[in-house]
Write a protein that holds these residues in place. Sequence first.
Motif, PDB file in Angstrom:
ATOM      1  N   THR A 163       1.524  -5.101 -14.454  1.00 15.15           N
ATOM      2  CA  THR A 163       0.350  -4.952 -13.584  1.00 15.15           C
ATOM      3  C   THR A 163       0.053  -6.245 -12.846  1.00 15.15           C
ATOM      4  O   THR A 163      -0.239  -6.245 -11.645  1.00 15.15           O
ATOM      5  N   ALA A 164       0.131  -7.355 -13.584  1.00 10.19           N
ATOM      6  CA  ALA A 164      -0.116  -8.657 -12.955  1.00 10.19           C
ATOM      7  C   ALA A 164       0.901  -8.939 -11.862  1.00 10.19           C
ATOM      8  O   ALA A 164       0.567  -9.435 -10.781  1.00 10.19           O
ATOM      9  N   ASN A 165       2.158  -8.595 -12.137  1.00 12.42           N
ATOM     10  CA  ASN A 165       3.202  -8.816 -11.128  1.00 12.42           C
ATOM     11  C   ASN A 165       2.981  -7.948  -9.891  1.00 12.42           C
ATOM     12  O   ASN A 165       3.151  -8.401  -8.750  1.00 12.42           O
ATOM     13  N   VAL A 166       2.601  -6.658 -10.144  1.00 13.14           N
ATOM     14  CA  VAL A 166       2.342  -5.767  -9.006  1.00 13.14           C
ATOM     15  C   VAL A 166       1.164  -6.272  -8.182  1.00 13.14           C
ATOM     16  O   VAL A 166       1.216  -6.315  -6.943  1.00 13.14           O
ATOM     17  N   ILE A 167       0.091  -6.657  -8.874  1.00 12.35           N
ATOM     18  CA  ILE A 167      -1.089  -7.173  -8.169  1.00 12.35           C
ATOM     19  C   ILE A 167      -0.726  -8.405  -7.356  1.00 12.35           C
ATOM     20  O   ILE A 167      -1.125  -8.555  -6.191  1.00 12.35           O
ATOM     21  N   GLN A 168       0.049  -9.280  -7.972  1.00  7.08           N
ATOM     22  CA  GLN A 168       0.437 -10.491  -7.249  1.00  7.08           C
ATOM     23  C   GLN A 168       1.318 -10.157  -6.045  1.00  7.08           C
ATOM     24  O   GLN A 168       1.150 -10.722  -4.964  1.00  7.08           O
ATOM     25  N   GLY A 169       2.269  -9.213  -6.236  1.00  9.20           N
ATOM     26  CA  GLY A 169       3.135  -8.829  -5.119  1.00  9.20           C
ATOM     27  C   GLY A 169       2.351  -8.195  -3.984  1.00  9.20           C
ATOM     28  O   GLY A 169       2.550  -8.527  -2.809  1.00  9.20           O
ATOM     29  N   VAL A 170       1.437  -7.255  -4.350  1.00 10.97           N
ATOM     30  CA  VAL A 170       0.616  -6.620  -3.324  1.00 10.97           C
ATOM     31  C   VAL A 170      -0.265  -7.654  -2.633  1.00 10.97           C
ATOM     32  O   VAL A 170      -0.437  -7.640  -1.404  1.00 10.97           O
ATOM     33  N   GLY A 171      -0.810  -8.569  -3.421  1.00  6.15           N
ATOM     34  CA  GLY A 171      -1.650  -9.606  -2.826  1.00  6.15           C
ATOM     35  C   GLY A 171      -0.889 -10.481  -1.849  1.00  6.15           C
ATOM     36  O   GLY A 171      -1.388 -10.814  -0.769  1.00  6.15           O
ATOM     37  N   THR A 193      -5.260 -11.336 -18.964  1.00  8.32           N
ATOM     38  CA  THR A 193      -5.038 -10.145 -19.786  1.00  8.32           C
ATOM     39  C   THR A 193      -3.782 -10.294 -20.627  1.00  8.32           C
ATOM     40  O   THR A 193      -3.763  -9.957 -21.826  1.00  8.32           O
ATOM     41  N   VAL A 194      -2.725 -10.804 -19.989  1.00 11.86           N
ATOM     42  CA  VAL A 194      -1.477 -11.041 -20.735  1.00 11.86           C
ATOM     43  C   VAL A 194      -1.708 -12.061 -21.840  1.00 11.86           C
ATOM     44  O   VAL A 194      -1.244 -11.886 -22.991  1.00 11.86           O
ATOM     45  N   VAL A 232      -8.020 -15.457   6.103  1.00 14.12           N
ATOM     46  CA  VAL A 232      -6.875 -15.869   5.280  1.00 14.12           C
ATOM     47  C   VAL A 232      -7.355 -16.410   3.941  1.00 14.12           C
ATOM     48  O   VAL A 232      -6.773 -16.118   2.890  1.00 14.12           O
ATOM     49  N   SER A 233      -8.444 -17.209   3.954  1.00  8.32           N
ATOM     50  CA  SER A 233      -8.951 -17.801   2.710  1.00  8.32           C
ATOM     51  C   SER A 233      -9.463 -16.732   1.759  1.00  8.32           C
ATOM     52  O   SER A 233      -9.208 -16.792   0.542  1.00  8.32           O
ATOM     53  N   LEU A 234     -10.198 -15.734   2.282  1.00 11.07           N
ATOM     54  CA  LEU A 234     -10.724 -14.675   1.415  1.00 11.07           C
ATOM     55  C   LEU A 234      -9.594 -13.879   0.765  1.00 11.07           C
ATOM     56  O   LEU A 234      -9.646 -13.578  -0.440  1.00 11.07           O
ATOM     57  N   VAL A 235      -8.586 -13.553   1.554  1.00  7.38           N
ATOM     58  CA  VAL A 235      -7.455 -12.816   0.980  1.00  7.38           C
ATOM     59  C   VAL A 235      -6.740 -13.673  -0.056  1.00  7.38           C
ATOM     60  O   VAL A 235      -6.351 -13.190  -1.131  1.00  7.38           O
ATOM     61  N   PHE A 236      -6.572 -14.952   0.250  1.00  7.14           N
ATOM     62  CA  PHE A 236      -5.912 -15.847  -0.703  1.00  7.14           C
ATOM     63  C   PHE A 236      -6.708 -15.942  -2.002  1.00  7.14           C
ATOM     64  O   PHE A 236      -6.132 -15.892  -3.107  1.00  7.14           O
ATOM     65  N   LEU A 237      -8.034 -16.066  -1.890  1.00  8.26           N
ATOM     66  CA  LEU A 237      -8.868 -16.142  -3.097  1.00  8.26           C
ATOM     67  C   LEU A 237      -8.801 -14.840  -3.883  1.00  8.26           C
ATOM     68  O   LEU A 237      -8.751 -14.852  -5.125  1.00  8.26           O
ATOM     69  N   ALA A 238      -8.813 -13.699  -3.178  1.00  6.93           N
ATOM     70  CA  ALA A 238      -8.723 -12.407  -3.870  1.00  6.93           C
ATOM     71  C   ALA A 238      -7.396 -12.278  -4.609  1.00  6.93           C
ATOM     72  O   ALA A 238      -7.339 -11.818  -5.750  1.00  6.93           O
ATOM     73  N   VAL A 239      -6.308 -12.699  -3.935  1.00  8.05           N
ATOM     74  CA  VAL A 239      -4.995 -12.645  -4.588  1.00  8.05           C
ATOM     75  C   VAL A 239      -4.968 -13.561  -5.806  1.00  8.05           C
ATOM     76  O   VAL A 239      -4.469 -13.201  -6.875  1.00  8.05           O
ATOM     77  N   SER A 240      -5.511 -14.763  -5.648  1.00  2.78           N
ATOM     78  CA  SER A 240      -5.526 -15.713  -6.774  1.00  2.78           C
ATOM     79  C   SER A 240      -6.357 -15.183  -7.922  1.00  2.78           C
ATOM     80  O   SER A 240      -5.960 -15.286  -9.094  1.00  2.78           O
ATOM     81  N   ALA A 241      -7.539 -14.598  -7.611  1.00  8.68           N
ATOM     82  CA  ALA A 241      -8.396 -14.064  -8.668  1.00  8.68           C
ATOM     83  C   ALA A 241      -7.701 -12.918  -9.404  1.00  8.68           C
ATOM     84  O   ALA A 241      -7.737 -12.844 -10.647  1.00  8.68           O
ATOM     85  N   ALA A 242      -7.066 -12.016  -8.638  1.00  5.63           N
ATOM     86  CA  ALA A 242      -6.362 -10.905  -9.278  1.00  5.63           C
ATOM     87  C   ALA A 242      -5.226 -11.412 -10.148  1.00  5.63           C
ATOM     88  O   ALA A 242      -4.986 -10.909 -11.261  1.00  5.63           O
TER      89      ALA A 242
END
Length: 470
Positions: A187-195, A37-38, A20-30
């Motif tokens: 892109t940021a919104n999509v990445i965040q949603g997918v994450g 970028t924005v 759970v922590s790794l996925v959370f960190l990956a989502v946060s980093a993305a």
Amino acid sequence: MAERRHLSLRHLTWICLVAVSLVFLAVSAASIIGRSTVARSVHELSGHVFSVQNDVEALRRAYTDQETGQRGFMLTGNPVSLQPYLAGADATGPLIAGLGADFAGDERGRWLVDSVASAAAIWRSTAAEPQIAARKAGPLASDELARMALQGKQIFDDLRGHLRELAGYSNDMAQAQLQRINAAQRTANVIQGVGVAVLAVVVVIALVTVRRRLSRPVDELLEEVKAVADGDYDQPIHPTGPRETAELARAVEQMRLSLRASTDRLVDSELRDEQARIAADLHDRVIQRVFGLGLGLTSAAARRNLDLEGFIDETDAIIHDLRLVVFNLHHAISVPTRSTRMRSAIIDVVEGSVAALGFTPALQFEGPIDGANVRPEAHAAALAVVRESLSNVARHAQATAASVNVTITSADFRITVRDNGIGVSGGDTMGNGRRNIETRAENLGGSATIHNTSPGAGAVVEWAVPLDPG
């Protein structure tokens, strides 16, 4: 077969937390990268593109001021009218230089700035400065003024066109930057949603894993322990789940085996005492009385010339059978084994099924039932097989008679249950009870078959397991 390895509860917890922590960190980093970028695109828009637009607009006003001042001086001849021209001329130089620097890496932008500067230089050298010099020399005729004004306007219109192109290009730059910002935002919104979706899936998987690896094994262990606590000492305790619960299950299983062994020893001791008492009563009372009855019949036949040979033979047969029973009782008392309770336990099961069946099944024993090396597991399985077989007969067979044959050979332990019911069909030969019969045989290295004797003549269950070689 190697023992199955179990994860410890600590390892299971850490695995779930780390996933759970790794996925959370990956989502946060993305999400951070997308937002960065924005932010960079917004900074580029506000720090560079807007600055270019402002400089282009200032340059347009400066040239417009020059043209206005020049036309005003031509009409009035008043030197004050030249102030906008002079001020605009002073402003255009730094603005051109600044725009050239802004478009240093942009070939199209630099060309547009150069074309504006060239058009402005042509306007000043061919129209503005010569006309101002002529007006300073003295008044001009009206037709001459009109000619000069038309000439200046035509040349300045060309400069104005280049200024419009430069302004349009700067506006296109701003529009392109806004599109990049919107794309980066999407892109940021999509990445965040997918994450977030991936994080939710990982959390669900973690919950399912905890349920499967911890909650369910604990529930099963509690059910098995409760069954043992309620007196079902034949219920095995399976070591499942994390290492801690598996170790606990093994400890409880060892306790169950010890408790069952102690109970068997106690019951066997009581049973031997009861067998000794029954053997003594049979020998001292029943056999003597039957023997006396036989003597009386022989004497009566001799005195009264009666044909009582059949009764006398039957009396001798009874005495023979009673002596055999006494011998078997003494043998069971002197040579106790692990299967001492087998015969009586099977009898209890068969008698217990009478109410459900509506008739008493025939029961036959062959071989040393109470003297064979039957494993405790096979003992318990055999009772379950007889019970489940008779239960199937009561529920499904529509039978009016059944038989149970228990056989001990030199190599194996066999149970055969027959009935005269409707038999089994291909669709119901693997019900839960029948599947359990086969599983119990396979677990002990044996085999089991369930089939019809003949169409409409009932079914037969044949179950066999090897004896304990020890």
